[in-house]
Write a protein that holds these residues in place. Sequence first.
Motif, PDB file in Angstrom:
ATOM      1  N   PHE A 160       0.817  -1.358   0.219  1.00 24.56           N
ATOM      2  CA  PHE A 160      -0.052  -0.030  -0.002  1.00 24.56           C
ATOM      3  C   PHE A 160       0.889   1.346   0.107  1.00 24.56           C
ATOM      4  CE2 PHE A 160      -2.159  -3.597   1.957  1.00 24.56           C
ATOM      5  CZ  PHE A 160      -3.496  -3.468   1.514  1.00 24.56           C
ATOM      6  N   MET A 161       0.256   2.387  -0.833  1.00 21.65           N
ATOM      7  CA  MET A 161       1.363   3.358  -1.029  1.00 21.65           C
ATOM      8  C   MET A 161       0.467   4.575  -1.153  1.00 21.65           C
ATOM      9  SD  MET A 161       4.681   4.135  -3.269  1.00 21.65           S
ATOM     10  CE  MET A 161       4.051   4.026  -4.702  1.00 21.65           C
ATOM     11  N   MET A 162       0.605   5.512  -0.229  1.00 19.66           N
ATOM     12  CA  MET A 162      -0.128   7.163  -0.291  1.00 19.66           C
ATOM     13  C   MET A 162       0.570   7.947  -1.112  1.00 19.66           C
ATOM     14  SD  MET A 162      -2.929   6.446   1.361  1.00 19.66           S
ATOM     15  CE  MET A 162      -3.054   4.888   1.902  1.00 19.66           C
ATOM     16  N   ALA A 163       0.563   7.650  -2.483  1.00 11.82           N
ATOM     17  CA  ALA A 163       1.491   8.250  -3.277  1.00 11.82           C
ATOM     18  C   ALA A 163       1.432   9.668  -3.567  1.00 11.82           C
ATOM     19  CB  ALA A 163       1.465   7.532  -4.867  1.00 11.82           C
ATOM     20  N   PHE A 164      -0.007  10.203  -3.124  1.00  9.65           N
ATOM     21  CA  PHE A 164      -0.280  11.638  -3.399  1.00  9.65           C
ATOM     22  C   PHE A 164       0.864  12.487  -3.058  1.00  9.65           C
ATOM     23  CE2 PHE A 164      -4.007   8.959  -1.939  1.00  9.65           C
ATOM     24  CZ  PHE A 164      -4.712   9.269  -2.881  1.00  9.65           C
ATOM     25  N   SER A 165       1.345  12.553  -2.001  1.00  9.67           N
ATOM     26  CA  SER A 165       2.530  13.398  -1.705  1.00  9.67           C
ATOM     27  C   SER A 165       3.625  13.588  -2.669  1.00  9.67           C
ATOM     28  CB  SER A 165       3.189  13.008  -0.180  1.00  9.67           C
ATOM     29  OG  SER A 165       3.816  11.980  -0.406  1.00  9.67           O
ATOM     30  N   LYS A 166       3.915  12.594  -3.350  1.00 14.60           N
ATOM     31  CA  LYS A 166       4.807  12.678  -4.526  1.00 14.60           C
ATOM     32  C   LYS A 166       4.610  13.568  -5.614  1.00 14.60           C
ATOM     33  CE  LYS A 166       7.066   9.012  -2.534  1.00 14.60           C
ATOM     34  NZ  LYS A 166       8.265   9.224  -1.839  1.00 14.60           N
ATOM     35  N   LEU A 167       3.120  13.962  -5.573  1.00 13.48           N
ATOM     36  CA  LEU A 167       2.921  14.985  -6.816  1.00 13.48           C
ATOM     37  C   LEU A 167       2.304  16.148  -5.972  1.00 13.48           C
ATOM     38  CD1 LEU A 167       0.463  12.015  -8.544  1.00 13.48           C
ATOM     39  CD2 LEU A 167       2.713  13.038  -9.217  1.00 13.48           C
ATOM     40  N   GLY A 168       2.631  16.222  -4.838  1.00  8.62           N
ATOM     41  CA  GLY A 168       2.089  17.621  -4.269  1.00  8.62           C
ATOM     42  C   GLY A 168       0.474  17.829  -3.731  1.00  8.62           C
ATOM     43  N   LEU A 169      -0.168  16.389  -4.091  1.00  7.00           N
ATOM     44  CA  LEU A 169      -1.538  16.292  -3.738  1.00  7.00           C
ATOM     45  C   LEU A 169      -1.630  15.800  -2.127  1.00  7.00           C
ATOM     46  CD1 LEU A 169      -2.487  14.801  -6.995  1.00  7.00           C
ATOM     47  CD2 LEU A 169      -2.635  17.161  -6.315  1.00  7.00           C
ATOM     48  N   ILE A 170      -2.941  15.605  -1.753  1.00  7.40           N
ATOM     49  CA  ILE A 170      -3.483  15.069  -0.376  1.00  7.40           C
ATOM     50  C   ILE A 170      -4.183  13.747  -0.708  1.00  7.40           C
ATOM     51  CG2 ILE A 170      -3.572  17.453   0.388  1.00  7.40           C
ATOM     52  CD1 ILE A 170      -6.563  16.724   0.569  1.00  7.40           C
ATOM     53  N   PRO A 171      -4.036  12.935   0.090  1.00  7.66           N
ATOM     54  CA  PRO A 171      -4.821  11.706  -0.133  1.00  7.66           C
ATOM     55  C   PRO A 171      -6.400  12.032  -0.303  1.00  7.66           C
ATOM     56  CG  PRO A 171      -3.565  11.321   1.699  1.00  7.66           C
ATOM     57  CD  PRO A 171      -3.333  12.928   1.489  1.00  7.66           C
ATOM     58  N   ASP A 172      -7.115  11.641  -1.367  1.00  4.82           N
ATOM     59  CA  ASP A 172      -8.445  11.592  -1.462  1.00  4.82           C
ATOM     60  C   ASP A 172      -9.062  10.211  -1.324  1.00  4.82           C
ATOM     61  OD1 ASP A 172      -7.846  10.664  -4.013  1.00  4.82           O
ATOM     62  OD2 ASP A 172      -7.997  12.607  -5.054  1.00  4.82           O
ATOM     63  N   CYS A 173     -10.306  10.319  -1.895  1.00  5.28           N
ATOM     64  CA  CYS A 173     -10.976   8.876  -1.994  1.00  5.28           C
ATOM     65  C   CYS A 173     -11.172   8.525  -0.523  1.00  5.28           C
ATOM     66  CB  CYS A 173     -10.344   7.744  -2.611  1.00  5.28           C
ATOM     67  SG  CYS A 173     -11.189   6.306  -3.173  1.00  5.28           S
ATOM     68  N   GLY A 174     -11.354   9.267   0.174  1.00  5.80           N
ATOM     69  CA  GLY A 174     -11.626   9.236   1.763  1.00  5.80           C
ATOM     70  C   GLY A 174     -10.104   8.992   2.602  1.00  5.80           C
ATOM     71  N   GLY A 175      -9.001   9.249   1.896  1.00  6.91           N
ATOM     72  CA  GLY A 175      -7.829   8.911   2.518  1.00  6.91           C
ATOM     73  C   GLY A 175      -7.507   9.615   3.734  1.00  6.91           C
ATOM     74  N   THR A 176      -7.899  10.820   3.999  1.00  6.60           N
ATOM     75  CA  THR A 176      -7.583  11.528   5.199  1.00  6.60           C
ATOM     76  C   THR A 176      -8.567  11.092   6.408  1.00  6.60           C
ATOM     77  OG1 THR A 176      -8.839  13.473   4.512  1.00  6.60           O
ATOM     78  CG2 THR A 176      -6.567  13.486   4.186  1.00  6.60           C
ATOM     79  N   TRP A 177      -9.689  10.430   5.983  1.00  9.17           N
ATOM     80  CA  TRP A 177     -10.797  10.009   7.026  1.00  9.17           C
ATOM     81  C   TRP A 177     -10.379   8.667   7.385  1.00  9.17           C
ATOM     82  CZ3 TRP A 177     -14.499   6.601   8.301  1.00  9.17           C
ATOM     83  CH2 TRP A 177     -15.663   6.698   9.076  1.00  9.17           C
ATOM     84  N   PHE A 178     -10.166   7.743   6.326  1.00  8.80           N
ATOM     85  CA  PHE A 178     -10.022   6.346   6.680  1.00  8.80           C
ATOM     86  C   PHE A 178      -8.364   6.054   7.585  1.00  8.80           C
ATOM     87  CE2 PHE A 178     -12.594   5.537   2.801  1.00  8.80           C
ATOM     88  CZ  PHE A 178     -13.790   5.158   3.614  1.00  8.80           C
ATOM     89  N   LEU A 179      -7.320   6.748   7.085  1.00  6.17           N
ATOM     90  CA  LEU A 179      -6.005   6.365   7.499  1.00  6.17           C
ATOM     91  C   LEU A 179      -5.838   6.699   9.014  1.00  6.17           C
ATOM     92  CD1 LEU A 179      -3.338   7.853   4.936  1.00  6.17           C
ATOM     93  CD2 LEU A 179      -3.571   5.417   5.719  1.00  6.17           C
ATOM     94  N   PRO A 180      -6.379   8.039   9.603  1.00  7.07           N
ATOM     95  CA  PRO A 180      -6.345   7.987  11.133  1.00  7.07           C
ATOM     96  C   PRO A 180      -6.912   6.891  11.695  1.00  7.07           C
ATOM     97  CG  PRO A 180      -6.438   9.973   9.966  1.00  7.07           C
ATOM     98  CD  PRO A 180      -6.842   8.904   9.072  1.00  7.07           C
TER      99      PRO A 180
END
Length: 262
Positions: A132-152
């Motif tokens: 699993f890889m939260m690759a968003f930061s590599k592009l200057g983006l934030i986790p979407d598709c619920g990422g900032t809700w699910f991850l914590p």
Amino acid sequence: MDAFILSRVEHGVMTLTLNRPDRLNSFNDVMHQQLAECLTQAERDDTIRCLMLTGAGRGFCAGQDLNDRNVDPSGPAPDLGYSVDTFWNPLVRRLAKLPKPVICAVNGVAAGAGATLALGCDIVIAARSANFMMAFSKLGLIPDCGGTWFLPRVAGRARAMALAMLGDKLSAEQAEQWGMIWQVVDDAQLSDTAGTLARHLASQPTFGLGLIKQAINAAESNSLDAQLELERDYQRMAGRSADYREGVSAFLSKRPAQFSGK
């Protein structure tokens, strides 16, 4: 039109396979539309009592196909919020609200929105080689598709922050140890293990399973008093179901229950 989503219904289980293996099953707009059509069928068809999501080829899903979101340096900035609002957010909401168990069988890399999509399913089983890889930061983006809700919620704040900011690969075994997913199995066993679990859930009191899903999801934001009241209301609904009557009858008669999901 290419079939970017393969759909099969057997034994009460709808299996949806992301089918762009040459692109690591990354999503384009047509793929989103095809998946939405399959979810409509899953929502409306009472004979479908469990949904299983997996990927074709060597990866589960690499998230958004960046070829569809290519940035022209000389042109206007793209509106990525439109893409999120039009495709990803409705997908997350539909999976969360689907009153049936949703299993994700992660068969390889799950990156970006592919990772958060997997974590948004009810039960996640991963092949040992998956990551699993939260690759968003590599592009200057934030986790979407619920990422900032699910991850914590699945990993805890400290791990979620590091995973999101660093964008490092997380092995399936580490994800299991951290409690982010349910189970890791050998690659050769993934399909059989996930399929067996899906068929088992499809044979269970799926009306009640749907209520369990909604109750646990609601608990993330409810106070204790609000959750106690929700449990009361859902238990009232469950107690009026055909599945409850069948479960009690089978228990008292010492026979296997035959649940209908009603």
